[in-house]
Design an enzyme around this catalytic site. Sequence first.
Site, PDB file in Angstrom:
ATOM      1  N   GLU A  76       0.809  -1.207   0.000  1.00  0.00           N
ATOM      2  CA  GLU A  76       0.000   0.000   0.000  1.00  0.00           C
ATOM      3  C   GLU A  76       0.854   1.275   0.000  1.00  0.00           C
ATOM      4  OE1 GLU A  76      -3.036   0.264  -0.476  1.00  0.00           O
ATOM      5  OE2 GLU A  76      -3.844   2.063   0.464  1.00  0.00           O
ATOM      6  N   ASP A  77       1.926   1.268   0.774  1.00  0.00           N
ATOM      7  CA  ASP A  77       2.620   2.539   1.025  1.00  0.00           C
ATOM      8  C   ASP A  77       4.011   2.685   0.407  1.00  0.00           C
ATOM      9  OD1 ASP A  77       0.471   3.277   2.499  1.00  0.00           O
ATOM     10  OD2 ASP A  77       1.337   2.777   4.459  1.00  0.00           O
TER      11      ASP A  77
END
Length: 716
Positions: A76-77
């Site tokens: 996700e990051d």
Amino acid sequence: MMRQVELVESVLEYDPDADEDLLNRAYVFTVKVHGSQTRASGDPYFSHPIEVAGILTRFKLDTDTIATALLHDTIEDTVADYDQIEEHFGPQVAKLVDGVTKLSKLELQSDHTKQAENFRKLLLAMSDDIRVLLVKLADRLHNMRTLHYLDSEQKRRRIASETMEIYAPLAERIGMHDIKDELQDLAFTQLNGEGRGSIIRRLDFLRASGDDTVDRVSAQLQNTLAEAGIEAEVMGRLKRPYSIWRKMQLNSVSFEQLSDVIAFRILVKDQATCYQTLGAVHAAYPMVPGRFKDYISTPKRNNYQSLHTSVIGPDKLRIEMQIRTHSMHEIAEYGVAAHWMYKQSNGKPLREGVQYRWIRELLEIMENTSDPEEFLEHTKLSMFQDQVFCFSPKGDLIALPQGGTPVDFAYAVHTDLGNSCVSARVNGRNVPLREQLHNGDQVEIIRSENQTPSPTWENFVVTGRARSAIRRFIRQQERSEYVALGRQIIDQTFISEGHEVNDKMLESVLSSTKRKDLDDLLGGVGRGELTGRDVLDAAYPSERIKSVIGRVVPLSRVRGRKAKPAPAVPIRGLAPGMAVHMSQCCHPLPGERIVGIVTVGKGITIHTADCDVLKQFSDTPERWINVAWDPERDGNTDQVARIETVVTHEPGALSRLTAVIAQNAGNISNLRITDRSSEFFEMKVDIEVRDVHHLSDIITALRAEPQISSVERVRG
Ligand code: MN
């Protein structure tokens, strides 16, 4: 922050066979890809996944889960993607990380509290591997522990209430009581810091006044049990501020009145000792009535087992007590995570006893199947696995049974939406109405005012709500078919008796026929609940007496009505002008052998030669008249025949029946439904036909219809 070597060692401590290399690589990877990212606290971002992994070591989880915790925010990051994770850490870990990522993406799109339950279920249903949920809960726990670093009060409150409504109940549901308690307390701090503060102050006061109550009572209990020869581990604690607060709220009592803020847990070696301990405790202290519960003989649904009781302890303090074995305790504390500990108890055989059976079963399932659904079913989460949860365009969550379609979705939102839906867009893509929906789908229903529900929808909808709405609509449609049929029958009856018919007159008979409105009257006649004749009698009560006795039709009138030159009743052997009528018992048709019976003052009734009624007249031969159909007749004077037919119960079947009769120049004069099931109608239909051959033509034509399953001529 846990150092790399500390983390790996704490895993090796409970699992000497753990994949050390995998853990080391995951640790290094997360530090590398999160790089210089930082948290609100100012700490490097990678401290977060490492702490999450640390939390999970407390539950003695397997290598894959710990690695997943380390990597849970990388997809996700960071620049890392699924393929990379799979390449470095294998398909298992990649799948788990992907699962956690999906859960994180689901934001509570609507802040209505009523959605919370559905949202919890959605999370459960999407965690097709329970380890995904465990990582998510540990993630949330660490975020809550560091919540105070966030600047925005609004954001802190949102996260705290989400925790209170969604994650704490989830933790409780899967039996992670420790995590639940801590989540609730951290959220409570944010949501009602003052309330929590006041409880802490009272607890501190309680602790400060005199010696430490918990320790003192604990020592006393130890003594009592030792004297009874029971070996036990006694743990005492003050209850958590949030659970005290809840209790005060629920019972509307003040802190002073709330005496049982102390709870003790007594752990013993086996089940028999649990009951022995209970006896010893009750012998030493007076028990509080109504508080004893035996969850050992009757475990809770999540397999929780324990004895609960409350006693008046030293200093007249009310004390809550839970008595259980060590293994019951592990299940109670760690819930579904507990089985991992058994899995990790390398070499040591599983301890015997009925209470471990479900754990053994879990282990077997985990080891022998990769089917997450089967696993979930056995972890008692199946109640969510058989549902799907979809979002409306506004962000509302709609729960449907597994296999739910856009039509079910539309009806779940609103009946009107269901009745008018023509197609659907799921996640922006057009799909057929019969398409099955999946968890997290965003569903948009396209509607049209011209659309009506199709009976074929019934073949694929799964909700009772959709099914009954579709049926209701189709019944409505059928009703209008009956109304039209009823009108036709009434028209014919009235005209045949030389009467005009209009709505105003029909409305005047509503009360005497006990019908609430015109449609009800017409529909009633269409369904055969009353006949056209009944309506006529109600409209012209003075003529009723005649119809009761029989249908006496003066020749002149018949002639006048049909305005035909040919003889009205085509029967030879009668004096001109003689009143004649066809019997209602056998419905004689031209072409059949007939007999006339004289009824004094009423004229002649025509029966078929084989009619049963004739037996009544066997001793009055003088009343018999020899008659025959007139072959010279022009065929315009129809006679009524009666048929019995079984018609498929589906839209259009009834109109098909009437159409076939009309196409064959038959006229329906009455129709009565004698039996009705979900699949078939059974009815009697009176048809005006020229003769017996005409009738047989109609019967043959009807039999050729696929929607008509049988047709027979009947008498009477
Ligand atoms: Mn995270």
